[in-house]
Design a protein around this motif. Structure first.
Motif, PDB file in Angstrom:
ATOM      1  N   GLU A  17     -12.086 -29.638 -92.386  1.00 50.78           N
ATOM      2  CA  GLU A  17     -12.517 -28.406 -93.035  1.00 50.78           C
ATOM      3  C   GLU A  17     -13.964 -28.083 -92.658  1.00 50.78           C
ATOM      4  N   ASP A  18     -14.137 -27.252 -91.631  1.00 51.23           N
ATOM      5  CA  ASP A  18     -15.476 -26.917 -91.135  1.00 51.23           C
ATOM      6  C   ASP A  18     -16.330 -26.199 -92.181  1.00 51.23           C
ATOM      7  N   LYS A  19     -15.752 -25.272 -92.918  1.00 56.78           N
ATOM      8  CA  LYS A  19     -16.523 -24.524 -93.920  1.00 56.78           C
ATOM      9  C   LYS A  19     -17.018 -25.448 -95.026  1.00 56.78           C
ATOM     10  N   LEU A  20     -16.168 -26.358 -95.453  1.00 56.11           N
ATOM     11  CA  LEU A  20     -16.571 -27.316 -96.483  1.00 56.11           C
ATOM     12  C   LEU A  20     -17.675 -28.223 -95.954  1.00 56.11           C
ATOM     13  N   ASP A  22     -19.870 -27.512 -93.658  1.00 60.28           N
ATOM     14  CA  ASP A  22     -21.093 -26.707 -93.577  1.00 60.28           C
ATOM     15  C   ASP A  22     -21.754 -26.549 -94.948  1.00 60.28           C
ATOM     16  N   GLN A  23     -20.953 -26.332 -95.985  1.00 59.07           N
ATOM     17  CA  GLN A  23     -21.503 -26.183 -97.332  1.00 59.07           C
ATOM     18  C   GLN A  23     -22.094 -27.498 -97.843  1.00 59.07           C
ATOM     19  N   LEU A  24     -21.432 -28.601 -97.555  1.00 57.98           N
ATOM     20  CA  LEU A  24     -21.966 -29.906 -97.959  1.00 57.98           C
ATOM     21  C   LEU A  24     -23.249 -30.234 -97.214  1.00 57.98           C
ATOM     22  N   LYS A  25     -23.303 -29.894 -95.937  1.00 55.45           N
ATOM     23  CA  LYS A  25     -24.515 -30.113 -95.134  1.00 55.45           C
ATOM     24  C   LYS A  25     -25.666 -29.290 -95.710  1.00 55.45           C
ATOM     25  N   LEU A  26     -25.384 -28.054 -96.075  1.00 58.27           N
ATOM     26  CA  LEU A  26     -26.395 -27.188 -96.688  1.00 58.27           C
ATOM     27  C   LEU A  26     -26.881 -27.795 -98.004  1.00 58.27           C
ATOM     28  N   LEU A  27     -25.953 -28.304 -98.798  1.00 55.08           N
ATOM     29  CA  LEU A  27     -26.299 -28.967-100.053  1.00 55.08           C
ATOM     30  C   LEU A  27     -27.202 -30.178 -99.790  1.00 55.08           C
ATOM     31  N   GLY A  46     -10.594 -39.229 -95.070  1.00 55.16           N
ATOM     32  CA  GLY A  46     -10.711 -37.815 -95.430  1.00 55.16           C
ATOM     33  C   GLY A  46     -12.064 -37.475 -96.004  1.00 55.16           C
ATOM     34  N   SER A  47     -12.091 -37.302 -97.319  1.00 52.43           N
ATOM     35  CA  SER A  47     -13.316 -36.859 -97.989  1.00 52.43           C
ATOM     36  C   SER A  47     -14.473 -37.832 -97.821  1.00 52.43           C
ATOM     37  N   THR A  48     -14.194 -39.112 -97.752  1.00 55.14           N
ATOM     38  CA  THR A  48     -15.273 -40.100 -97.591  1.00 55.14           C
ATOM     39  C   THR A  48     -15.990 -39.898 -96.262  1.00 55.14           C
ATOM     40  N   VAL A  49     -15.243 -39.681 -95.211  1.00 51.77           N
ATOM     41  CA  VAL A  49     -15.817 -39.416 -93.889  1.00 51.77           C
ATOM     42  C   VAL A  49     -16.561 -38.085 -93.904  1.00 51.77           C
ATOM     43  N   LEU A  50     -15.951 -37.082 -94.503  1.00 52.66           N
ATOM     44  CA  LEU A  50     -16.577 -35.762 -94.583  1.00 52.66           C
ATOM     45  C   LEU A  50     -17.928 -35.848 -95.295  1.00 52.66           C
ATOM     46  N   LEU A  51     -17.959 -36.477 -96.459  1.00 55.35           N
ATOM     47  CA  LEU A  51     -19.209 -36.613 -97.211  1.00 55.35           C
ATOM     48  C   LEU A  51     -20.239 -37.428 -96.442  1.00 55.35           C
ATOM     49  N   SER A  52     -19.820 -38.527 -95.878  1.00 53.63           N
ATOM     50  CA  SER A  52     -20.740 -39.387 -95.135  1.00 53.63           C
ATOM     51  C   SER A  52     -21.369 -38.655 -93.957  1.00 53.63           C
ATOM     52  N   ASN A  53     -20.550 -37.937 -93.220  1.00 53.95           N
ATOM     53  CA  ASN A  53     -21.070 -37.182 -92.069  1.00 53.95           C
ATOM     54  C   ASN A  53     -21.956 -36.023 -92.491  1.00 53.95           C
ATOM     55  N   ALA A  54     -21.585 -35.333 -93.564  1.00 57.34           N
ATOM     56  CA  ALA A  54     -22.368 -34.182 -94.024  1.00 57.34           C
ATOM     57  C   ALA A  54     -23.749 -34.607 -94.515  1.00 57.34           C
TER      58      ALA A  54
END
Length: 109
Positions: A17-20, A22-27, A46-54
């Motif tokens: 989810e690119d938009k998600l 981007d929003q987490l990175k902004l946060l 999933g979400s763990t990787v997304l959060l860690s990378n963001a």
């Protein structure tokens, strides 16, 4: 009720989810967030990787704790998350069995 995964273009992989992201990175860029706590690790892909990378580039980010109640999923998630030094994978529940049962008994929308 129709499953989310049955909708056109639906993805159940948060890491796609690119938009998600981007929003987490902004946060992460705008706030001094040190600790993240996530529940329901599943396989850790999933979400763990997304959060860690963001949050990876955030100077204030120290640790992401993620918890999984299923021993088999937890064991696999630990392997999958080894490469993320700021991720600590925990085995256990985040709510009591009674609370989980009560939540499951809630009427659906």
């Amino acid at each position: 009720m129709k499953l989310y995964s049955e909708y056109p273009k639906a993805s159940i992989k948060m890491s796609e989810e690119d938009k998600l992201f981007d929003q987490l990175k902004l946060l992460a860029d705008k706030n001094a967030i040190n600790i993240i706590i996530e529940s329901g690790t599943y396989l850790g892909t999933g979400s763990t990787v997304l959060l860690s990378n963001a949050f990876a580039g955030s100077p204030s980010f120290e640790k992401l704790f993620t918890c999984e109640v299923n021993w088999n999923f937890y064991s696999e998630a630990k392997i999958n998350l080894k490469k993320f030094s700021k991720v600590k994978c925990l085995y256990g529940r985040t709510v009591s069995f009674n609370e989980a049962e009560e939540f499951g008994d809630e009427p659906s929308c």
